[in-house]
Design an enzyme around this catalytic site. Structure first.
Site, mmCIF file in Angstrom:
data_model
loop_
_atom_site.group_PDB
_atom_site.id
_atom_site.type_symbol
_atom_site.label_atom_id
_atom_site.label_comp_id
_atom_site.label_asym_id
_atom_site.label_seq_id
_atom_site.Cartn_x
_atom_site.Cartn_y
_atom_site.Cartn_z
ATOM 1 N N ILE A 1 4.082 -10.611 -12.556
ATOM 2 C CA ILE A 1 4.992 -9.644 -12.217
ATOM 3 C C ILE A 1 4.693 -8.351 -12.677
ATOM 4 C CG2 ILE A 1 7.567 -9.214 -12.986
ATOM 5 C CD1 ILE A 1 7.879 -12.214 -13.004
ATOM 6 N N ASP B 1 -0.873 -5.173 -28.460
ATOM 7 C CA ASP B 1 0.146 -6.547 -28.435
ATOM 8 C C ASP B 1 1.410 -5.794 -28.851
ATOM 9 O OD1 ASP B 1 1.684 -8.330 -29.545
ATOM 10 O OD2 ASP B 1 -0.187 -9.263 -30.879
ATOM 11 N N ASN C 1 7.864 -5.501 -20.098
ATOM 12 C CA ASN C 1 7.401 -6.590 -18.990
ATOM 13 C C ASN C 1 7.005 -7.840 -19.882
ATOM 14 O OD1 ASN C 1 7.291 -8.040 -16.299
ATOM 15 N ND2 ASN C 1 5.119 -7.772 -17.059
ATOM 16 N N SER D 1 15.261 -12.394 -17.706
ATOM 17 C CA SER D 1 15.069 -13.514 -16.752
ATOM 18 C C SER D 1 16.498 -14.336 -16.307
ATOM 19 C CB SER D 1 14.315 -14.680 -17.610
ATOM 20 O OG SER D 1 14.276 -15.888 -16.942
ATOM 21 N N TYR E 1 12.905 -19.364 -25.180
ATOM 22 C CA TYR E 1 12.857 -18.339 -24.333
ATOM 23 C C TYR E 1 14.235 -17.991 -23.782
ATOM 24 C CZ TYR E 1 11.066 -16.801 -19.633
ATOM 25 O OH TYR E 1 10.823 -15.790 -18.497
ATOM 26 N N LYS F 1 15.775 -14.071 -23.663
ATOM 27 C CA LYS F 1 15.942 -13.334 -22.749
ATOM 28 C C LYS F 1 17.478 -12.706 -22.627
ATOM 29 C CE LYS F 1 11.842 -13.366 -20.754
ATOM 30 N NZ LYS F 1 11.286 -12.183 -20.675
#
Ligand code: NAD
Length: 258
Positions: free
Chosen positions: A23, A69, A96, A148, A163, A167
């Site tokens: 992406i 990083d 991103n 997301s 996750y 998000k």
């Protein structure tokens, strides 16, 4: 000036974290096609370099590959200094970089939990904070964070609580920064993609076998393509979105509608 001209990003100086592939890469090339100079920021220096070279060749714009990083404040600050040195200013920051771990909650180690939160949430904060400071000094800018659809729904059948939590937090962080920085002319928005065909999905041993199941649930019966996120990225980066801040854009082929 017509709307297509207003959407152009000529003269804008931008960077994309996690920009080496997937992406991020597709967003970076879109920004360059619209006229911006772009720094590709990634932990994977070799691929970042190839991607930056490809984008420069395809678009004729100035590009830069930077290793950083996003979980390390010193590396993020160093990256911002390098972008400023090369480009002179920062108009658009795309936070991103992200990872996903599919581990049942009851088996999750603190180390695994922290890794996801550190990259997906703290990494976005460090990137936005460092870019925001520069933009406040300059008198404005646009920050876009990749959240997301997992911020809005719980994906099944894979277990990915860290996750999903990271998000959802990215969206609330985005809104918080948008409000704090509204009068400083720094806009902050997020995009929430549905399942997109990238390394994260297509080449993950845990996720690849699930693609057919997701497609059976998806109203459009397919994954999204990373290039299907390019137009929203260009819109949010440029001045035609001046009244758009604190918003999250779900681009998921109606997956979260069901
Ligand atoms: P990808 O794995 O193809 O690319 C991610 C890039 O981020 C890689 O180049 C990787 O080297 C880089 N990266 C990882 N950790 C980093 C770190 N600590 N610092 C700097 N760079 C780092 O993934 P993608 O599918 O392109 O995902 C990009 C973003 O979109 C992620 O935030 C992801 O959570 C989000 N997203 C992806 C999907 C999907 O289905 N692919 C859906 C919704 C949201």
């Amino acid at each position: 000036m017509g709307i297509i001209e207003k959407l152009r990003l000529d003269g804008k100086k931008t960077f994309v974290t996690g920009g080496a592939r997937g992406i991020g890469y597709n967003i970076a090339i879109a920004l360059a096609e619209a006229g911006a100079d772009v720094a590709i920021v990634d932990v994977d220096e070799a691929v970042a370099k190839t991607s930056a070279e490809e984008i420069a060749k395809a678009t004729g714009k100035k590009t830069l590959a930077l290793k950083a990083d996003v979980t390390k404040k010193a590396e993020v600050d160093g990256m911002i200094d390098a972008v400023l040195k090369a480009f002179g200013r920062i108009d658009v920051a795309f936070a991103n970089a992200g990872i996903c771990k599919n581990i049942p909650a009851e088996e999750m180690t603190l180390e695994d939990w922290n890794q996801v939160i550190n990259i997906n949430l703290t990494g976005v904060f460090l990137t936005a904070q460092a870019a925001g400071k520069v933009m406040i000094r300059q008198g404005g800018g646009s920050i876009i964070n990749t959240a997301s659809m997992s911020a809005h729904i719980v994906n099944v059948p894979q277990p990915q609580c860290s996750y999903n939590a990271s998000k959802a937090a990215v969206i609330q962080l985005t809104k918080s920064l948008a409000v704090e920085w509204a009068l400083k002319n720094v806009r902050v928005n997020s995009i929430s993609p549905g399942y997109i065909g990238t390394d994260l999905t297509l080449n993950s041993p845990a996720l690849k076998p699930l693609i057919e199941k997701w497609n059976a649930m998806a109203p459009l019966r397919r994954l999204g393509k990373p290039e299907e996120l390019q137009a929203i990225a260009v819109y949010l980066a440029g001045d035609s979105s001046a009244f758009t801040t604190g918003s999250d854009f779900v681009i998921d082929g109606a997956f979260t509608c069901i």
